[in-house]
Design an enzyme around this catalytic site. Sequence first.
Site, mmCIF file in Angstrom:
data_model
loop_
_atom_site.group_PDB
_atom_site.id
_atom_site.type_symbol
_atom_site.label_atom_id
_atom_site.label_comp_id
_atom_site.label_asym_id
_atom_site.label_seq_id
_atom_site.Cartn_x
_atom_site.Cartn_y
_atom_site.Cartn_z
ATOM 1 C CG ASN A 192 -1.899 1.139 1.249
ATOM 2 O OD1 ASN A 192 -2.438 1.493 0.191
ATOM 3 N ND2 ASN A 192 -2.161 1.707 2.408
ATOM 4 C CG HIS A 194 -0.093 5.786 4.179
ATOM 5 N ND1 HIS A 194 -0.026 6.698 5.180
ATOM 6 C CD2 HIS A 194 0.672 4.748 4.564
ATOM 7 C CE1 HIS A 194 0.736 6.224 6.155
ATOM 8 N NE2 HIS A 194 1.170 5.047 5.804
ATOM 9 C CG LEU A 229 -5.295 0.119 5.932
ATOM 10 C CD1 LEU A 229 -4.562 -0.718 4.910
ATOM 11 C CD2 LEU A 229 -6.709 0.393 5.491
ATOM 12 C CG ASP A 230 -3.150 4.015 6.090
ATOM 13 O OD1 ASP A 230 -2.954 3.374 5.055
ATOM 14 O OD2 ASP A 230 -3.817 5.053 6.132
ATOM 15 C CD GLU A 231 0.079 3.594 11.828
ATOM 16 O OE1 GLU A 231 1.243 3.400 12.213
ATOM 17 O OE2 GLU A 231 -0.418 4.723 11.681
#
Lengths: 288, 288, 288, 288
Positions: A192, A194, A229-231
């Site tokens: 991912n 971001h 998520l995002d981490e």
Amino acid sequence: MSTADTWILTAQCPSRLGTVDVVTRFLKENHCYITELNSFDDRLACHFFIRAEFRPENEGFDSERFQDEFAPRAAEFDMTFELTPPGRRTPVVIMVSRTDHCLNDLLYRYRTGQLPIDVRAVISNHPDLEPLAAWHRIPYHHCPITPETKPQQEAEVWRIIEETGAELVILARYMQVLSPGMSARLSGWAINIHHSLLPGFKGAKPYHQAYEKGVKLVGATAHYINDDLDEGPIITQGVEAVDHSHYPEDLVAKGRDIERQTLARAIDYHLQRRVFLHARRTVVFAGS
Amino acid sequence: MSTADTWILTAQCPSRLGTVDVVTRFLKENHCYITELNSFDDRLACHFFIRAEFRPENEGFDSERFQDEFAPRAAEFDMTFELTPPGRRTPVVIMVSRTDHCLNDLLYRYRTGQLPIDVRAVISNHPDLEPLAAWHRIPYHHCPITPETKPQQEAEVWRIIEETGAELVILARYMQVLSPGMSARLSGWAINIHHSLLPGFKGAKPYHQAYEKGVKLVGATAHYINDDLDEGPIITQGVEAVDHSHYPEDLVAKGRDIERQTLARAIDYHLQRRVFLHARRTVVFAGS
Amino acid sequence: MSTADTWILTAQCPSRLGTVDVVTRFLKENHCYITELNSFDDRLACHFFIRAEFRPENEGFDSERFQDEFAPRAAEFDMTFELTPPGRRTPVVIMVSRTDHCLNDLLYRYRTGQLPIDVRAVISNHPDLEPLAAWHRIPYHHCPITPETKPQQEAEVWRIIEETGAELVILARYMQVLSPGMSARLSGWAINIHHSLLPGFKGAKPYHQAYEKGVKLVGATAHYINDDLDEGPIITQGVEAVDHSHYPEDLVAKGRDIERQTLARAIDYHLQRRVFLHARRTVVFAGS
Amino acid sequence: MSTADTWILTAQCPSRLGTVDVVTRFLKENHCYITELNSFDDRLACHFFIRAEFRPENEGFDSERFQDEFAPRAAEFDMTFELTPPGRRTPVVIMVSRTDHCLNDLLYRYRTGQLPIDVRAVISNHPDLEPLAAWHRIPYHHCPITPETKPQQEAEVWRIIEETGAELVILARYMQVLSPGMSARLSGWAINIHHSLLPGFKGAKPYHQAYEKGVKLVGATAHYINDDLDEGPIITQGVEAVDHSHYPEDLVAKGRDIERQTLARAIDYHLQRRVFLHARRTVVFAGS
């Protein structure tokens, strides 16, 4: 840099005397010339990582037999390993929403062979990017989503991923939070991208928050999906300078350029087997 | 870049037609040749900022009279302004604790004239860095601090700052949290440096947290002190790449190099009057 | 950053008291609010440059009349000036050979509006990139060239440029040396991109020479065409780190990424009227 | 990163099957745990390079015996090797002229232990920097030079270098061209720093030439001395952005900051045995 005739062997295991030797000796015995080698021992995690690019010197290198014979030696060290042949194009699925800066960049690198990927499908919760996929002759799956249909949509997405035989899922600005179940399924083999801002901002409209704060740098982080998520574990990060004349929409635009470069670099590292995942961190043999 | 004969005029006010003209017309009328000019209108804050470097073309430029005559015109626009003469060395006080990477860098730039500062005193809550100050013939004030003596210590620090006539206080790794009262007194004319990590980490041992997370970048932020320590208005930020082989102590070492460069850059911008503070953000005319 | 309602006024002239005032006073008198202003006086060249973004506060701003009325005032300073309306898409022609990394990037930025250009034609001495242009519905002119046909080919190229009404010609890896006559015609309004290596290398296969030398950085320079091909006035430069593991073909690949970013940035600066050409140098108001 | 208990083994030889194995097997047999390993095979030069950090697992590691026993194995591969103990401070001599930006930076890193060097002497053709050396309690040798006395001066310099037992000579802005004989003596174990500009400029006043050209980047190159001064094998390079507002003296100042950082990084790589010299190029295992 790897070439048309170099194989890659990667492995990891708990730290113990002989971890390098078990790999390099086997390669020598099998007449494999090592062109590039990196190993690292994480003394805090007590874990060992190794990556070897090599060129078989005998004709008719038998990769099956290689793996079969190496397996028992690796087992002695509780070592997991992977052998990657040269010139292979990894089957991937790309997930997007409506913004195309990452998708366009990836498809360009796919089309020109800069990234050795075989894009089997593009999946989106919106129809907008279908023409871009179509020009590259890639199947485009429009899988709309609502809070109510999320389970069904994720099941459909999963079905497509499975059918394509994808070995890597790329979330190229897919603006939906994956369910814990979906995250778990993709854990470690989905990448991912971001935004990353200094200081970090939680919640909605991060670039607006960054603007309010007057940040002088904006960045992006490419990471593996895991249950957080995002981490998830960071693969690589990029950053660029901004100033007061960058309004929130300018920060967003700047962020886009960094996002696509950072995502492409992360995928490149992943495909070259330069990234090792251990616990919540990565080891990345980025260069040399 | 400013030279030995260029003055600097800076001003800010609410946005309104004529904000540039009131400045530039006055300079023209006073035979001041503008060598570099930057203005910016923040359309969200509806606030205007301008910085002009200029060279008086007539001999005997009278700065007092210049300011007296400009004041009423500025007042029409609710404009605050500042006139800075060429070649001036700003009196500063540097506050440190035990690490000297920033202090050493600043004193070097002071000694060689790279930073036009007149270091009037070094204040520390530890005695360690006295020899370094002594070699540069700068008074060193050891002001130890405990939770109990904090009010007295800050009073003493304040007394020194006042006595020296410092116009800028530099917190060059001063590892004490200032009291709200002290922060308020220093608000807008003290510059602090601290680490910046992606993502941000709160609490103790930030580099250890960053290590656990496997960050690939570490950075530093230079900011003005205000009532929100470590969160004041950002002046400039720096960043460098790291990898898995950087243990926490390596991240700290890397951070040091970025800190000293970032702090020196912030001070340079400040002294050149390139930084404007408005609400919780800065406008920085960094180049050209 | 400029917005949908900001005009841009740029001007340059010999250094003389009043150069700023003549511009800013006129804007004030015409009820134009300056949102961003940069001026610079080159004290060695004795030349002055100014760029103003402004927003007319009265409805029905008449640009013709603005220019007519400003002209005599500018003339007093031997000042040349240009007024650029908001939201304008500059007509451009892109010239390429066979490599598409720059073309693909430019067409993406064109398609998504990141670069306010209207690509009127792609001209190439090879047929290879026709499909890419076709997908973007841009006329593609295949103009093959041999040493013998160079004059005719350049005449044909020139005819196309003229017919399209292009105001900017972009040499996006056009691998032909322009004739002196063609260079002269394009002088100052054509932008070229080429590699930049430290140290510089002359002659064929520069990346191979750079490899032999073991360079640790490779870069790219975007510059205006003038009578000295590859040596015209520099607009912007980019650079990235490499190491021993980069064989010549890897340096070339790395160079491509820098080239496309550097070229896009140069075009962006040019279109925003941030670049001033004077003698053999440029003044670039890159930010704020 | 190496620690207090890690030894470093470096080696190079012509490419041949078994080059890695001969090193790693020997380490294993001697109960040496490899904490970090890098090898690279230059397929164009047909030459192999390896660097291993390791920790002896048995007490009483005997480095003499280690080398004696490894020597015959290495000889089979025409391999040269070097064993570097942990925690060693390399004796160095620093040569300077009048500018102190590099010297000050190096002495700071020496004083704080950031660079594991033992500065045995500072040699200069000018007396200016004596106080700086004195504060660090380092002998300062003033060796003035004229065209006529160059042979004698270089003989004197050489005598000092020999007497100190220096293993590395650092030319930290020593503004004299070494004679061919002196260059030959220092070949491969002296590091020089000089400016690097895009495009490259020959001859006097390079920053003035760069200014005339309007460069947007300035840089520095750290390289080994060989018989081709300023053109020796590159270790590392640094670069920073500049613009039109940088007059020649500003470019020089900017260059200084890059020079000291680049030089310090080169020395760090050298001391960590990360740099391999082969023919006219280097292999640098910079990270991981």
